[in-house]
Design a protein around this motif. Sequence first.
Motif, PDB file in Angstrom:
ATOM      1  N   PRO A 171      17.744   6.753  14.494  1.00 59.14           N
ATOM      2  CA  PRO A 171      17.919   5.558  13.648  1.00 59.14           C
ATOM      3  C   PRO A 171      16.633   5.260  12.892  1.00 59.14           C
ATOM      4  O   PRO A 171      15.552   5.745  13.261  1.00 59.14           O
ATOM      5  N   PRO A 172      16.683   4.466  11.839  1.00 61.24           N
ATOM      6  CA  PRO A 172      15.485   4.210  11.017  1.00 61.24           C
ATOM      7  C   PRO A 172      14.308   3.669  11.815  1.00 61.24           C
ATOM      8  O   PRO A 172      13.161   4.009  11.538  1.00 61.24           O
ATOM      9  N   GLU A 173      14.565   2.836  12.803  1.00 62.13           N
ATOM     10  CA  GLU A 173      13.464   2.239  13.564  1.00 62.13           C
ATOM     11  C   GLU A 173      12.787   3.231  14.503  1.00 62.13           C
ATOM     12  O   GLU A 173      11.769   2.913  15.119  1.00 62.13           O
ATOM     13  N   HIS A 174      13.310   4.449  14.610  1.00 62.75           N
ATOM     14  CA  HIS A 174      12.701   5.486  15.440  1.00 62.75           C
ATOM     15  C   HIS A 174      12.396   6.740  14.624  1.00 62.75           C
ATOM     16  O   HIS A 174      12.265   7.827  15.194  1.00 62.75           O
ATOM     17  N   THR A 175      12.295   6.598  13.318  1.00 63.83           N
ATOM     18  CA  THR A 175      12.130   7.759  12.452  1.00 63.83           C
ATOM     19  C   THR A 175      10.828   7.690  11.658  1.00 63.83           C
ATOM     20  O   THR A 175      10.544   6.688  10.997  1.00 63.83           O
ATOM     21  N   GLY A 176      10.041   8.750  11.738  1.00 62.12           N
ATOM     22  CA  GLY A 176       8.864   8.920  10.894  1.00 62.12           C
ATOM     23  C   GLY A 176       7.863   7.791  10.980  1.00 62.12           C
ATOM     24  O   GLY A 176       7.617   7.211  12.050  1.00 62.12           O
ATOM     25  N   CYS A 177       7.265   7.476   9.849  1.00 63.76           N
ATOM     26  CA  CYS A 177       6.204   6.464   9.789  1.00 63.76           C
ATOM     27  C   CYS A 177       6.681   5.105  10.290  1.00 63.76           C
ATOM     28  O   CYS A 177       5.987   4.409  11.032  1.00 63.76           O
ATOM     29  N   GLU A 178       7.885   4.728   9.877  1.00 60.64           N
ATOM     30  CA  GLU A 178       8.408   3.414  10.242  1.00 60.64           C
ATOM     31  C   GLU A 178       8.804   3.334  11.706  1.00 60.64           C
ATOM     32  O   GLU A 178       9.006   2.240  12.237  1.00 60.64           O
ATOM     33  N   GLY A 179       8.913   4.476  12.381  1.00 57.43           N
ATOM     34  CA  GLY A 179       9.193   4.459  13.805  1.00 57.43           C
ATOM     35  C   GLY A 179       8.072   3.808  14.594  1.00 57.43           C
ATOM     36  O   GLY A 179       8.297   3.244  15.666  1.00 57.43           O
ATOM     37  N   CYS A 180       6.847   3.880  14.080  1.00 54.00           N
ATOM     38  CA  CYS A 180       5.693   3.267  14.742  1.00 54.00           C
ATOM     39  C   CYS A 180       5.183   2.039  13.996  1.00 54.00           C
ATOM     40  O   CYS A 180       4.776   1.060  14.621  1.00 54.00           O
ATOM     41  N   HIS A 181       5.187   2.093  12.680  1.00 53.84           N
ATOM     42  CA  HIS A 181       4.565   1.039  11.876  1.00 53.84           C
ATOM     43  C   HIS A 181       5.543  -0.024  11.392  1.00 53.84           C
ATOM     44  O   HIS A 181       5.131  -0.952  10.693  1.00 53.84           O
ATOM     45  N   GLY A 182       6.819   0.124  11.717  1.00 55.27           N
ATOM     46  CA  GLY A 182       7.786  -0.882  11.341  1.00 55.27           C
ATOM     47  C   GLY A 182       8.291  -0.725   9.914  1.00 55.27           C
ATOM     48  O   GLY A 182       7.858   0.178   9.176  1.00 55.27           O
TER      49      GLY A 182
ATOM     50  N   GLY B 108       8.869  -0.716   6.018  1.00 53.32           N
ATOM     51  CA  GLY B 108       7.836  -0.607   4.990  1.00 53.32           C
ATOM     52  C   GLY B 108       8.132  -1.324   3.695  1.00 53.32           C
ATOM     53  O   GLY B 108       7.315  -1.286   2.772  1.00 53.32           O
ATOM     54  N   GLU B 109       9.283  -1.969   3.586  1.00 53.60           N
ATOM     55  CA  GLU B 109       9.655  -2.593   2.304  1.00 53.60           C
ATOM     56  C   GLU B 109       8.646  -3.670   1.885  1.00 53.60           C
ATOM     57  O   GLU B 109       8.158  -3.677   0.756  1.00 53.60           O
ATOM     58  N   ALA B 110       8.302  -4.568   2.811  1.00 50.88           N
ATOM     59  CA  ALA B 110       7.369  -5.644   2.474  1.00 50.88           C
ATOM     60  C   ALA B 110       5.972  -5.087   2.204  1.00 50.88           C
ATOM     61  O   ALA B 110       5.249  -5.599   1.334  1.00 50.88           O
ATOM     62  N   HIS B 111       5.610  -4.038   2.895  1.00 48.45           N
ATOM     63  CA  HIS B 111       4.294  -3.428   2.713  1.00 48.45           C
ATOM     64  C   HIS B 111       4.167  -2.826   1.315  1.00 48.45           C
ATOM     65  O   HIS B 111       3.132  -2.978   0.650  1.00 48.45           O
TER      66      HIS B 111
ATOM     67  N   ILE C 244       2.442  -4.762   7.644  1.00 45.19           N
ATOM     68  CA  ILE C 244       2.872  -3.575   8.371  1.00 45.19           C
ATOM     69  C   ILE C 244       2.275  -3.653   9.775  1.00 45.19           C
ATOM     70  O   ILE C 244       1.361  -4.450  10.030  1.00 45.19           O
ATOM     71  N   ILE C 245       2.793  -2.871  10.701  1.00 46.32           N
ATOM     72  CA  ILE C 245       2.204  -2.810  12.043  1.00 46.32           C
ATOM     73  C   ILE C 245       0.987  -1.896  11.986  1.00 46.32           C
ATOM     74  O   ILE C 245       1.113  -0.677  11.936  1.00 46.32           O
ATOM     75  N   ALA C 246      -0.203  -2.488  11.971  1.00 49.59           N
ATOM     76  CA  ALA C 246      -1.456  -1.739  11.931  1.00 49.59           C
ATOM     77  C   ALA C 246      -2.033  -1.711  13.348  1.00 49.59           C
ATOM     78  O   ALA C 246      -2.421  -2.741  13.889  1.00 49.59           O
TER      79      ALA C 246
ATOM     80  N   LYS D 220      -0.082  -4.968  23.033  1.00 49.49           N
ATOM     81  CA  LYS D 220       0.906  -4.717  21.987  1.00 49.49           C
ATOM     82  C   LYS D 220       0.931  -3.238  21.592  1.00 49.49           C
ATOM     83  O   LYS D 220       1.989  -2.683  21.288  1.00 49.49           O
ATOM     84  N   VAL D 221      -0.227  -2.594  21.589  1.00 49.45           N
ATOM     85  CA  VAL D 221      -0.279  -1.160  21.279  1.00 49.45           C
ATOM     86  C   VAL D 221       0.556  -0.379  22.286  1.00 49.45           C
ATOM     87  O   VAL D 221       1.371   0.472  21.924  1.00 49.45           O
ATOM     88  N   GLN D 222       0.358  -0.688  23.547  1.00 56.01           N
ATOM     89  CA  GLN D 222       1.074   0.040  24.592  1.00 56.01           C
ATOM     90  C   GLN D 222       2.571  -0.230  24.540  1.00 56.01           C
ATOM     91  O   GLN D 222       3.380   0.690  24.700  1.00 56.01           O
TER      92      GLN D 222
END
Length: 348
Positions: free
Chosen positions: A100-111, A113-116, A126-128, A136-138
């Motif tokens: 699913p999108p929330e587990h795919t590629g860059c957005e899987g970790c950083h959330g 990206g539309e607003a970014h 973005i989730i930096a 929160k990192v863990q």
Amino acid sequence: MPERPQARRKLIILSQKIYFKPCENPGHGVQWFMTAIRGILFPVLVAALPVLGQQPTAIAPKEGTSGFVGSQACKACHPDVWSKFFKNPHFKSIASAKEPPEHTGCEGCHGPGEAHIAAHGGKATIIAFSELEPKKVQENCLRCHSRTLSRANIQTSSHTLNDVVCTSCHSIHASTTQKFLLAKVQSELCYQCHADVRSQFSMPFKHRVNEGVMTCSDCHNPHGAFAPTWGTPTRNAMVKQVEGNEESCIKCHPEKRGPFVYEHPPVRIEGCEICHYPHGSPNSRMLRRPVVFTMCLECHNGAPGFSRTAQGDPVPIQFHNLRSPLFQNCTNCHSHIHGSNTSAFFLK
């Protein structure tokens, strides 16, 4: 001046076939060729200029994706990361095309990206990970990496309790190691906090970690381990348990495992560390004492209230003259000191 019909026909033929037929007059051929260049390539370049000069724009999110735009949108501003991302283990989330999108590629970790993208970048949209608290990192990483038994105790590990989290050891986009996306070579990474252990690996007798024969994770689980079944359970050095919940030492020393008909109780109860230093020692065989008999006398001294029967372990019999070098190396005779199937005195 009226246009010559013959020259016009030659130009049309030239523009369609992209070549010109040699003319009897060399000057005419060069003229036709330049005319064709201006008539064909120039309009194409003019039409392409708006596209070439266009700024990166956000890819419109699909309906119902909650702001997820896909990893391709990140490529325009982060080409250095994207160019190497196909080598990253996380790229399989893109390659599989099943997540699913929330587990795919860059957005899987950083959330999402539309607003970014709409804000033209910035860590606030973005989730930096560099801005997150350790907890929160863990939590972010464990959304995907909590499905294995090796991380079952990560929340109670001494690393987590001291705010040592995933990004303290792992470098997702700039790893220099072949495995595990580590920020440095594993031993150097551990030495940053465990300086006392580093000095032990410089002892004359040690496990060959600095030489690259072993690694820290061969014996330790950096993500936390279950309470040990040997020694004092409260002393948890995140040591891996192998085989039947036993010490990790038996992975390389299986002949010491047993079970034996005649067990040596310290081996089974206190574990290997009762006699040996695990990392390095100034003494042969990484013993805690320089001479073997002094190690044995720590238990075999007849002190009351000690050993399995609370009567004290037996002292060496009378003919053992401990002042003689002949009797100072107990394992010359008691060669199977870790356990034996034939001798209660571990003679063979």
